[in-house]
Design a protein around this motif. Sequence first.
Motif, short mmCIF file in Angstrom:
data_model
loop_
_atom_site.label_atom_id
_atom_site.label_comp_id
_atom_site.label_asym_id
_atom_site.label_seq_id
_atom_site.Cartn_x
_atom_site.Cartn_y
_atom_site.Cartn_z
N SER A 152 0.80 -1.22 0.00
CA SER A 152 0.00 0.00 0.00
C SER A 152 0.83 1.27 0.00
CB SER A 152 -0.95 0.01 1.21
OG SER A 152 -0.21 0.02 2.42
N GLU A 153 2.08 1.20 0.43
CA GLU A 153 2.92 2.39 0.45
C GLU A 153 4.37 1.99 0.65
OE1 GLU A 153 2.08 4.94 3.80
OE2 GLU A 153 1.44 3.26 5.03
N GLY A 154 5.25 2.98 0.67
CA GLY A 154 6.67 2.72 0.85
C GLY A 154 7.37 2.50 -0.48
N THR A 155 8.69 2.38 -0.40
CA THR A 155 9.51 2.01 -1.55
C THR A 155 9.92 0.56 -1.36
OG1 THR A 155 10.34 4.27 -1.83
CG2 THR A 155 11.65 2.49 -2.80
N VAL A 156 9.43 -0.31 -2.23
CA VAL A 156 9.65 -1.75 -2.10
C VAL A 156 10.43 -2.23 -3.32
CG1 VAL A 156 8.58 -4.02 -1.90
CG2 VAL A 156 7.54 -2.04 -0.75
N ASN A 157 11.64 -2.71 -3.08
CA ASN A 157 12.49 -3.26 -4.14
C ASN A 157 12.63 -4.76 -3.92
OD1 ASN A 157 13.13 -0.59 -5.19
ND2 ASN A 157 14.40 -0.35 -3.37
N ALA A 158 12.04 -5.55 -4.80
CA ALA A 158 12.06 -7.01 -4.67
C ALA A 158 12.84 -7.58 -5.85
CB ALA A 158 10.64 -7.55 -4.64
N THR A 159 13.91 -8.33 -5.56
CA THR A 159 14.83 -8.77 -6.60
C THR A 159 15.15 -10.24 -6.43
OG1 THR A 159 15.84 -6.56 -6.55
CG2 THR A 159 17.05 -8.31 -7.69
N GLY A 185 -0.39 1.43 -3.76
CA GLY A 185 0.38 2.65 -3.56
C GLY A 185 1.85 2.33 -3.43
N GLY A 186 2.63 3.36 -3.17
CA GLY A 186 4.07 3.18 -3.00
C GLY A 186 4.79 3.15 -4.34
N THR A 187 6.08 2.87 -4.25
CA THR A 187 6.93 2.71 -5.43
C THR A 187 7.52 1.32 -5.39
OG1 THR A 187 7.48 5.08 -5.42
CG2 THR A 187 8.92 3.62 -6.68
N VAL A 188 7.17 0.51 -6.36
CA VAL A 188 7.54 -0.91 -6.37
C VAL A 188 8.46 -1.18 -7.55
CG1 VAL A 188 6.70 -3.28 -6.54
CG2 VAL A 188 5.38 -1.57 -5.26
N THR A 189 9.58 -1.83 -7.27
CA THR A 189 10.49 -2.28 -8.32
C THR A 189 10.68 -3.79 -8.15
OG1 THR A 189 11.66 -0.16 -8.33
CG2 THR A 189 12.76 -2.02 -9.36
N ALA A 190 10.18 -4.56 -9.12
CA ALA A 190 10.25 -6.03 -9.05
C ALA A 190 11.09 -6.53 -10.21
CB ALA A 190 8.85 -6.61 -9.11
N THR A 191 12.18 -7.24 -9.89
CA THR A 191 13.15 -7.61 -10.92
C THR A 191 13.52 -9.09 -10.80
OG1 THR A 191 14.09 -5.38 -10.73
CG2 THR A 191 15.37 -7.03 -11.93
#
Length: 297
Positions: A152-159, A185-191
């Motif tokens: 829902s929020e935060g900066t989440v980087n999942a790699t 919500g938030g900023t999600v980067t999934a790699t």
Amino acid sequence: EAASSGTDYEWDDDTKKLTIKTSDALTLSTPNNSAENPATAHIHAPQVSGQGTNAKLTLNGVHITEPQNTGYGAICVTGTLEITLAEGSTNTLTGGAINSERTTNTYGIYASTLTINGSSTLNATGGAITTNSSSNSNLSCGIQCNNTISISEGTVNATGGNVSNGSSYGIRAYEQGVKAINITGGTVTATGGAATTSSNGITKSYGILIDTTNLQITISGGSGTASTTDSTSTYKQAMDKEPTLSNVYISGTENDTFRKWLPKADEQYNALTPGETYWFDLSGQKESMGGEVNNNL
């Protein structure tokens, strides 16, 4: 009231495992460590009498790497895991590297059901797997759940880590129970990382994977990207399904290796008149658009 060792949690210095024994909220931190110098540790909420244990964890500067060849995850919760990112904190959770000959998995976060809230930063990374196991079943995930993942929020980087003889995913919802991936919500980067094979078997690399036919990836807010860094896997895509969207735009199509979503603009402009000619200056938008811009126009 402060948490009590032996009642609410238990630390085993030999295995570097913090066992969560309560469903009450706990705040965790590793004040003497950083992303560059993480503590060797993993956090586990095991099953009790065949039932998953729920956990509510506030992460306030937690930097840990799971011990090598462990195979649980930097955080492994067998029930519902609720993560709150403490204000102003950065948190780094890395699954242990695997170099054994057995088939195994490594996760930044593994849970039955997961919710992430709080406005700070979470980096969840699966460990690298280097093994001669030829079953092609090795797996590295930044985040994996059996059921629903909600951000829902935060900066989440999942790699996902790089994998020999297996697959790598940034975020994965696995094929058990009722599941979905919901990003509101938030900023999600999934790699997804690189996945190779020594036996001509199937390998996969996805930014976001929901490993079932009928359920959905839903994005209704925030911004982010899904991508794979791999060029050799049998299957390599940003997402395995076309997401259900509201309040956001997304680039690309289902088979692309990079996709980016952004919130729809609040400001609305007058409709363009069919048949008229309009000129737009896109010279400064190359990075945000994720494509090519002809600067000569």
